[in-house]
Write an enzyme that holds these catalytic residues in place. Sequence first.
Site, PDB file in Angstrom:
ATOM      1  N   GLN A  20      -3.073  13.033  12.948  1.00 27.38           N
ATOM      2  CA  GLN A  20      -3.290  11.631  13.318  1.00 27.38           C
ATOM      3  C   GLN A  20      -2.553  11.280  14.605  1.00 27.38           C
ATOM      4  O   GLN A  20      -2.740  10.188  15.129  1.00 27.38           O
ATOM      5  CB  GLN A  20      -2.806  10.705  12.198  1.00 27.38           C
ATOM      6  CG  GLN A  20      -3.615  10.812  10.917  1.00 27.38           C
ATOM      7  CD  GLN A  20      -3.129   9.886   9.817  1.00 27.38           C
ATOM      8  OE1 GLN A  20      -2.993  10.327   8.686  1.00 27.38           O
ATOM      9  NE2 GLN A  20      -2.881   8.611  10.107  1.00 27.38           N
ATOM     10  N   ARG A  41      -2.081   3.789   4.440  1.00 33.31           N
ATOM     11  CA  ARG A  41      -2.864   2.584   4.643  1.00 33.31           C
ATOM     12  C   ARG A  41      -1.990   1.341   4.642  1.00 33.31           C
ATOM     13  O   ARG A  41      -2.316   0.308   4.061  1.00 33.31           O
ATOM     14  CB  ARG A  41      -3.938   2.482   3.587  1.00 33.31           C
ATOM     15  CG  ARG A  41      -5.265   2.268   4.298  1.00 33.31           C
ATOM     16  CD  ARG A  41      -6.427   2.234   3.428  1.00 33.31           C
ATOM     17  NE  ARG A  41      -7.391   1.390   4.119  1.00 33.31           N
ATOM     18  CZ  ARG A  41      -8.688   1.541   4.015  1.00 33.31           C
ATOM     19  NH1 ARG A  41      -9.184   2.473   3.268  1.00 33.31           N
ATOM     20  NH2 ARG A  41      -9.489   0.743   4.653  1.00 33.31           N
ATOM     21  N   CYS A  42      -0.831   1.469   5.275  1.00 34.66           N
ATOM     22  CA  CYS A  42       0.004   0.288   5.464  1.00 34.66           C
ATOM     23  C   CYS A  42       0.966   0.596   6.574  1.00 34.66           C
ATOM     24  O   CYS A  42       1.177   1.734   6.922  1.00 34.66           O
ATOM     25  CB  CYS A  42       0.786  -0.058   4.202  1.00 34.66           C
ATOM     26  SG  CYS A  42       2.262   0.913   3.957  1.00 34.66           S
ATOM     27  N   GLU A  91      -5.522  -1.645   7.146  1.00 28.99           N
ATOM     28  CA  GLU A  91      -4.809  -1.438   5.893  1.00 28.99           C
ATOM     29  C   GLU A  91      -4.536  -2.704   5.106  1.00 28.99           C
ATOM     30  O   GLU A  91      -4.027  -2.644   3.989  1.00 28.99           O
ATOM     31  CB  GLU A  91      -3.478  -0.814   6.238  1.00 28.99           C
ATOM     32  CG  GLU A  91      -2.672  -1.710   7.133  1.00 28.99           C
ATOM     33  CD  GLU A  91      -1.796  -0.913   8.065  1.00 28.99           C
ATOM     34  OE1 GLU A  91      -0.873  -1.483   8.611  1.00 28.99           O
ATOM     35  OE2 GLU A  91      -2.048   0.275   8.224  1.00 28.99           O
TER      36      GLU A  91
END
Length: 784
Positions: free
Chosen positions: A221, A368-369, A738
């Site tokens: 990523q 996802r945060c 997110e």
Amino acid sequence: MAIDTPPKGFIGESIKRKEDDRFIRGKGNYLDDISLPGMLHMSILRSPFAHARIRSINTKPAEAVPGVVAVVTGALLEQHKLAWMPTLSGDTQAVLATDKVRYQGQEVACVIATDPYVARDAAQLIDVDYEVLKAVVDPYQALKPGAPLIRDEKKDQKDNHIYHWEAGDKAATEAAFKKADKVVSLETFYPRCHPSPLETCGIVADINPATGQATLYMTSQAPHAHRTLFAIVAGLPEEKIRIISPDLGGGFGNKVPIYPGYVVATAASLLLGHPVKWIEDRSENLISTGFARDFHMQGELAVNKDGKFLALRVKMLSDNGAFYADAQPSKFRAGLFHIVTGSYDLPAAHVETDGAYTNKAPGGVAYRCSFRVTEASYLIERLVESAAVELKMDPAEIRLKNFIRPEQFPYKSATGFEYDSGDYPRALKLALEKIGYEQLRKEQAEKRKRGELMGIGVASFTEVVGAGHGTEYDIAGLRMFDSAELRVHPTGKAILKLGVKSQGQGHETTFAQIVAEELGIPASDVEVQEGDTDNTPYGLGTYASRSTPVGGAATAMVSRKLRDKAKKIAAHLLEASEADIEFDHGKFFVKGAPSKSKTIQDVAFAAYTNLPEGMEAGLEGVTYYDPPNMTFPFGTYVVVVDIDRGTGQVKVRRMVAVDDCGVRINPMIVEGQIHGGLTEGFGIAFMELITFDEEGNCIGSNFTDYLLPTSWETPRFETFETVTPSPHHPIGAKGVGESATVGSPAAYVNAVIDAVGHLGITNIDMPVSSDKVWTALQEKGAAE
Ligand code: CDP
């Protein structure tokens, strides 16, 4: 000035995702699709024990297997000073275990063979003599005197404590608590869960022995940051390292850390002179790569009788596993957990956090945060629900009473964040209206009289996304800016190269839309490229919803840079002064004479053929953007549940989500992000759990034990929006990737508590199973 036929794909248009053409035809290029001539395959032998000393390793039986080229152990890596590597949080992590194994699934040895199945079978023949040690899997137990010392290789480490970190004003908080009419307390646990991307992690490491050129195809990523870290850790010259992150089948934070498999495959390619491929299977991914959450939290809210919040006090213990490897800015030891004051105007707050080593896999990724914001959002929203139950107030009313008011923005929180913009009452009121709140409350009251259990859960969240600015936010010391390089070709088609890296979020579409908006080149004519360090400008990558706030801003800025130059060229073509040139969606025209105009395509051609005297040829540029602040998307979610007293089964009847991520570039993609997040939130609230037995065996190492929601159990979502632009973002966008995962778990659990709170059940930890609900009902004599 309106134009005749606007090119498609401006901001706000729900155009179809460009990348889906290749994905739905099976033409994506994922890591496992890559095959190079002479490529060898690597398999990892992992520890069956959570804590054990390694007495000896006999690799001979594996080496004897036909097709095996090499067996790599920690001892071999030690000779090359590669047995240990730094983590993203400044700790060290074993690449291959030399002294001890510290969690089940830890990497012990690797087999390199001509065939992946041979490598796997041979790895099982490696004979490791372990002396099993007592394991500790509970962070509170790990901190007790006499607990097994996990990191005994660290000279100064005498216990399992990692860090203590505080935020906010302790004295002001204590003073506020003394004055309060009431203190509402909640002890809760946000369980360990896993990002579980569809595609697991892997690498094809290809080091050319003749040139020293290292081409690493990696599920990354953050390819640029990984290149730099590889250069530093492995001592490879950075200019000789090219990281290519191909199409990624999801990441969700799981593909941010550097895993031992990447390092060993690279070292093996260097030593053997062949490309080496390693790709995990599902269980390897679940037991050894970056987990999420695992926070034990205690919150106290000082409130007055009328429901006004005075202060918040939080103590949190983080279970970090055997190596402190959280992916987070180095200044913040528990990520951005201190945003725990949420959407509320809290005059005082104090947050104390500690971290502990346990015999579990490391990770602590931004699943996802934004760095631990999910846990914070969960705690405050559950605490507010407790306050509503204890004060017998309506959960919506108590929120409206305590929200930061729209006129208070920019708002400085008690723990040091400056929120950019927000209108929390608007989002809440819209959610209530859409769900038909008043009517539902009436229905609930009637049902309660009949002994039926129905709950309406409210959760309002404030996220913090878009790291940097670079002075405060970094990854392993690298400032968190991002970049965009834009080249417009003579025919008016463009290539946009970015430092961020999509894992399925639709960047190839939305970033092209930003160029379309700013320059008027149709989105279909803008090719977006990411993930190749040789061919994209340096950036910190995609996680924590930072792509739009940072990479998106860089895209707008570089487009504007090119527009300024294009305006000069247009003035030259139109034989007018630059000051008289106006621009509207791809057309330059002379003020007051709209028929005298040139398109961006005309101007692009002229940039290579007909320039003003003295101007450099071409139409291209690069921008490195360091944002002045984070962005703060927000929203309110409302859930309706019905609970069966006979079984404890919770049925989600409705879920209304109002999200505000500022200006939406592509509303359809935003909706997709929100649906994904609401599903993940549902999974965490009701199903997902990675747990360990006393010996440290991981329960949740495959998808029959670790339950992810399918379309069968996932509820229907009703989504709505408000739009409060970020004042400092060039196009007013905030991140959204997110938010729904951050905001929704509390809404689901609050709905359950709303249904059973009147029976004296004020807390049920996630995942909320039928068993837990039924047991709680039975304890109160309320089960059927
Ligand atoms: O960093 P990541 O891509 O995971 O998250 P993001 O920046 O929140 O973006 C997720 C997707 O939603 C991207 O395709 C964005 O461009 C899109 N998005 C949007 O269209 N409008 C917004 N205001 C925010 C995100």
